[in-house]
Design a protein around this motif. Structure first.
Motif, short mmCIF file in Angstrom:
data_model
loop_
_atom_site.label_atom_id
_atom_site.label_comp_id
_atom_site.label_asym_id
_atom_site.label_seq_id
_atom_site.Cartn_x
_atom_site.Cartn_y
_atom_site.Cartn_z
N ALA A 84 0.86 -1.18 0.00
CA ALA A 84 0.00 0.00 0.00
C ALA A 84 0.90 1.23 0.00
O ALA A 84 2.12 1.13 0.00
CB ALA A 84 -0.92 -0.01 1.21
N GLY A 85 0.28 2.41 -0.01
CA GLY A 85 1.07 3.63 0.11
C GLY A 85 1.68 4.14 -1.17
O GLY A 85 2.64 4.92 -1.13
N ASP A 88 -0.10 9.73 -3.57
CA ASP A 88 -0.84 10.49 -2.57
C ASP A 88 -2.10 9.77 -2.10
O ASP A 88 -2.58 10.00 -0.99
CB ASP A 88 -1.23 11.86 -3.14
N THR A 90 -2.36 6.58 -1.58
CA THR A 90 -1.94 5.33 -0.91
C THR A 90 -2.54 4.11 -1.60
O THR A 90 -3.17 3.25 -0.98
CB THR A 90 -2.31 5.34 0.59
N TRP A 102 4.67 -1.28 4.69
CA TRP A 102 3.65 -1.04 3.67
C TRP A 102 3.17 -2.34 3.04
O TRP A 102 2.10 -2.37 2.43
CB TRP A 102 4.18 -0.11 2.59
N SER A 119 -4.12 -1.55 6.53
CA SER A 119 -2.68 -1.35 6.32
C SER A 119 -1.99 -1.16 7.66
O SER A 119 -2.40 -0.33 8.48
CB SER A 119 -2.44 -0.13 5.44
N ASN A 122 -0.27 2.72 7.75
CA ASN A 122 -1.01 3.96 8.01
C ASN A 122 -2.30 3.74 8.80
O ASN A 122 -3.01 4.69 9.10
CB ASN A 122 -1.30 4.71 6.71
N ALA A 137 -7.06 1.13 -2.50
CA ALA A 137 -6.22 2.06 -1.76
C ALA A 137 -6.51 1.94 -0.27
O ALA A 137 -7.63 1.66 0.14
CB ALA A 137 -6.46 3.50 -2.23
#
Length: 281
Positions: A84-85, A88, A90, A102, A119, A122, A137
């Motif tokens: 992921a990530g 902008d 993600t 990630w 995730s 984040n 995302a």
């Protein structure tokens, strides 16, 4: 060889064999909200998107169980991991060479075959259908239909034979070893020709990286390996030769799995991170 006599006074390195992560069957992901299967968009740098109407067009992913409810997804076709990530938004994309923050997700079961993905990096839940391309995302704070997925077992070919994993028996050159930054780094040109490992049919191996003579035993069961009884001559090493030897011995201590072919083999530690690459002379 004369140096073998020095093993009686050599330094003994204990090599710990760690269990291999549990690998589930190859699976497909399906969005509950759209009813579409997740694909890998090769035209968009491997981004994941919920776009396939039929299972036969869906991406095949291997579920790697880490610890607790933490998992990772490996792409069998290129041996990379989903992360992921990306950007902008993600976004989720394939192509990562190892499992780190990630690439790690928490699986939250909702029913028998339905779950949400969060995730680790984040703390956001993975959502399908982001934008017109229906991209995946890690953006959501809560779980809804767009954050709910079904785990569908991929249909295997009947009576398909598992691909043979080549034996490590033979003479190999040590091409790459993981550095201090955690990334694979090529062996310095001045040491490349001398850095070798030879594995006998009984599992006995000898190695040389430019300083001490190294030997030990290596047992292999398909992709699983166990390195033991590693000894080395006690010559002091410094500079590039000493650094390479230290990194090589560290890779041996941590290696639990190999994959590749008769021309090139990669050693992995628990969690799927590559440690070392060897190639046939």
């Amino acid at each position: 060889m004369k140096w073998l006599a020095a093993f009686l006074g050599a330094t003994l390195f204990a090599v710990v064999c760690l269990p291999v992560p549990a690998f589930a069957d190859i699976v497909h992901l399906k969005s509950l909200r759209s009813g579409r299967y997740v694909t890998l968009d090769v035209d968009r740098a491997g981004l994941l998107a919920a776009t396939a109407q039929k299972k036969r067009n869906a991406a095949k992913l291997e579920l790697v169980r880490l610890s607790g409810n933490r998992i990772a997804f490996r792409v069998p076709t290129n041996n990379t991991f989903v992360r992921a990530g990306v950007g902008d938004r993600t976004l989720l994309s394939a192509g990562s060479p190892r499992i780190e923050g990630w690439e790690t997700f928490e699986m939250h079961p909702l029913s028998r075959h339905r779950f949400a993905l969060r995730s680790l990096r984040n703390g956001r839940y993975v959502r399908a259908g982001v934008g017109r391309a229906s991209l995946l995302a890690a953006v959501s704070r809560n779980i809804g239909e767009w954050e709910t997925f079904e785990l569908v077992k991929a249909q295997s070919r009947p009576h398909a034979r598992k691909p043979a994993i080549p034996s490590l028996h033979g003479n190999w050159q040590i091409r790459m070893v993981r550095g201090e930054d955690g990334r694979l780094a090529p062996v310095a040109p001045v040491l490349a020709q001398a850095a070798k490992i030879e594995v006998g049919r009984t599992g006995r191996f000898t190695a040389f990286t430019g300083c001490n003579e190294i030997a030990g035993r290596l047992s292999q069961d398909r992709t699983r390996i166990r390195v033991s009884r590693v000894v080395a001559t006690n010559r002091g090493c410094s500079g590039k030769r000493g650094e390479l030897e230290r990194r090589f011995l560290g890779a041996l201590r941590s290696a639990i799995r190999v994959n590749g072919n008769r021309q090139r083999m990669t050693f992995y530690e628990r969690g799927g991170r590559p440690l070392m690459v060897i190639a046939q002379n």
